[in-house]
Design an enzyme around this catalytic site. Sequence first.
Site, mmCIF file in Angstrom:
data_model
loop_
_atom_site.group_PDB
_atom_site.id
_atom_site.type_symbol
_atom_site.label_atom_id
_atom_site.label_comp_id
_atom_site.label_asym_id
_atom_site.label_seq_id
_atom_site.Cartn_x
_atom_site.Cartn_y
_atom_site.Cartn_z
ATOM 1 N N LYS A 289 69.166 -23.757 15.301
ATOM 2 C CA LYS A 289 68.123 -23.057 14.558
ATOM 3 C C LYS A 289 68.466 -23.025 13.075
ATOM 4 O O LYS A 289 69.638 -23.099 12.716
ATOM 5 C CB LYS A 289 68.026 -21.601 15.053
ATOM 6 C CG LYS A 289 67.426 -21.424 16.427
ATOM 7 C CD LYS A 289 67.393 -19.956 16.820
ATOM 8 C CE LYS A 289 66.793 -19.760 18.200
ATOM 9 N NZ LYS A 289 65.372 -20.120 18.309
ATOM 10 N N ARG A 363 63.889 -20.857 29.481
ATOM 11 C CA ARG A 363 63.245 -21.346 30.707
ATOM 12 C C ARG A 363 64.241 -22.033 31.619
ATOM 13 O O ARG A 363 64.054 -22.052 32.848
ATOM 14 C CB ARG A 363 62.069 -22.268 30.330
ATOM 15 C CG ARG A 363 62.466 -23.487 29.541
ATOM 16 C CD ARG A 363 61.299 -24.094 28.780
ATOM 17 N NE ARG A 363 60.883 -23.278 27.642
ATOM 18 C CZ ARG A 363 59.838 -23.539 26.874
ATOM 19 N NH1 ARG A 363 59.085 -24.607 27.110
ATOM 20 N NH2 ARG A 363 59.532 -22.755 25.861
HETATM 21 N N1 BES Z 1 64.794 -17.100 21.844
HETATM 22 C C1 BES Z 1 63.870 -18.041 21.339
HETATM 23 C C2 BES Z 1 62.474 -17.453 21.100
HETATM 24 C C3 BES Z 1 62.331 -16.422 20.019
HETATM 25 C C4 BES Z 1 61.879 -16.789 18.772
HETATM 26 C C5 BES Z 1 62.561 -15.087 20.270
HETATM 27 C C6 BES Z 1 61.703 -15.827 17.803
HETATM 28 C C7 BES Z 1 62.389 -14.128 19.291
HETATM 29 C C8 BES Z 1 61.953 -14.499 18.050
HETATM 30 C C9 BES Z 1 63.719 -19.183 22.322
HETATM 31 O O1 BES Z 1 64.847 -19.511 23.045
HETATM 32 C C10 BES Z 1 63.361 -20.393 21.540
HETATM 33 O O2 BES Z 1 64.146 -20.817 20.743
HETATM 34 N N2 BES Z 1 62.177 -20.943 21.804
HETATM 35 C C11 BES Z 1 61.726 -22.119 21.157
HETATM 36 C C12 BES Z 1 61.007 -22.965 22.182
HETATM 37 C C13 BES Z 1 60.659 -24.335 21.714
HETATM 38 C C14 BES Z 1 61.903 -25.133 21.398
HETATM 39 C C15 BES Z 1 59.861 -25.006 22.800
HETATM 40 C C16 BES Z 1 60.799 -21.731 20.020
HETATM 41 O O3 BES Z 1 60.073 -20.742 20.131
HETATM 42 O O4 BES Z 1 60.836 -22.394 18.994
HETATM 43 MN MN MN Z 2 66.103 -20.824 21.972
#
Ligand code: BES
Ligand code: MN
Length: 507
Positions: A289, A363
């Site tokens: 990230k 997931r």
């Molecule tokens: N934990 C994150 C989602 C999240 C984002 C929670 C912002 C709280 C605040 C999750 O694991 C994630 O990174 N999701 C990705 C999914 C994508 C790669 C399909 C996302 O939301 O970018």
């Molecule tokens: Mn994630």
Amino acid sequence: MTKQLIDAVVKVQAGDDLLAVRADVLAVGAFEDELLKDSMRSLDHLLSGSIAALKKLGDFEGKKGSSCLLYTEGKMKAARLLLIGLGKRNDFKLDGLRKAAALAAGKTVDLKADTVALAFVDLYGCGFTSEEVGQAVTEGAYFGAFRYDEYVTDKEAKRPAKLNVAILWDGGVAAFRGVNNGVAVGTVTGRAQNYARAFSNRPANVINPVTLAAEAQKVCRGVKGLTCKVLDERALAAKKMGGILAVGQGSATPPRLIVLQYKPAGAKGKPVALIGKAITFDSGGISIKPGEGMQDMKFDKSGGVAVLGAMQAIARLKPRMTVYGIIPSAENMPSSKSYRPGDIVTTYSGRTVEIHSTDAEGRMILCDAITYAAQDLGCGTIVDTATLTGACVVALGKKRAGLMGNDDKLIERLKAASEATGERLWHLPCDDEFVEQMKSKIADLKNTGGRWGGACTGGAFLSQFAGKAAWAHLDIAGVGVWGAGETDAPGSTGFGVRLLTEFIMNL
Ligand code: BES
Ligand code: MN
Ligand code: ZN
């Protein structure tokens, strides 16, 4: 852990003589446009017209979420009178009462005072039962009193160790008993929610899958009727839980599957599973990230911790069915051992998943937990809660969680629980069209669905693991955490503790 977390003791006190109430703060709910009616009129007389003066100046009108502090200068036993705006009577809901109690408790804590008397005396026509009033006010008091400061060593930040709350009640004997029963339930849910908030707020250098599992075991030793089983990395490997293992393999701390069980004598029907995502830190892994805001990814365990909180409440409220709390936990880190984009992972279900982003890790751990609930535990109903997608935050913002599922009746039950608890949901689709987006050319599924509809494709992926069970998914990425400025207590909201407990108790 250096300090005791804030707790509250809520009692019901009979009588309507506001003059005689002894408390650091006497909080009185006031409806908009009714500042000089009923009890408020008597109060105004007691205070020689202060409320009429406020009204005239336009300083306080009783608007929802507003408040006004007055000093009674010996005219009443309580030195401070806190008026709490309730908004318009005709759109006053139970959650308005909960929020008003929270505001009063929070202001009292900010004053570093430790007793507050809550008077919501003119609730006629609102249609709440006395139980509902007792529960909502108590939950609100807990919620508003909460502060997270266990790592603050500055003595200046002193606040009361616990808040004493008296709910003033002037109804008859039966209603008094009703309020008391509501207080008993609200004390259970309010505590469980603050537990979840405190625990979710703890940082990832303290909470990892191993310490989380140890905590779950400790909690279960302390609550009658709860048992806990933990699958460690060897047990996970023996069971071929490939999803959880893949996400956990990049971290120095191995993954866990935590399984709580509440099983009453003479349990009815098939067991129900509550599943919560507990990524103790989500760096994104190899699909790392951006740095900005990454500190908030310690909250990626919020779903799992909400389940741990709800299970404590459920064991204390004793519904007549077996309930499992299933918490898959891993730390998502980049390292030479991490899973990679392009990897093909065989999940516990036997289905293969092509990894397109290691950041779509929630997931990957949830799918194994869902299969475990449906197959190993024979659950007929499964509800998972997870900080799953940023897309859900974009779609619904920070006030409502996404609700998806494969069963209309289950969706309706969750909506009803949402209405009662004020933890709000919004139904989103996750049907076959979205499942199509999750198909891989070289495996059964892939773990991302492209740019559009990210909350829905996340739900669609999970739906593939529920088998014949009625299943629903809560995407709490937006509602699980408050930023600085959103409230007096930024950090975890404990979203889901009240909702999931209410849902189970009404099954
Ligand atoms: N934990 C994150 C989602 C999240 C984002 C929670 C912002 C709280 C605040 C999750 O694991 C994630 O990174 N999701 C990705 C999914 C994508 C790669 C399909 C996302 O939301 O970018
Ligand atoms: Mn994630
Ligand atoms: Zn995540």
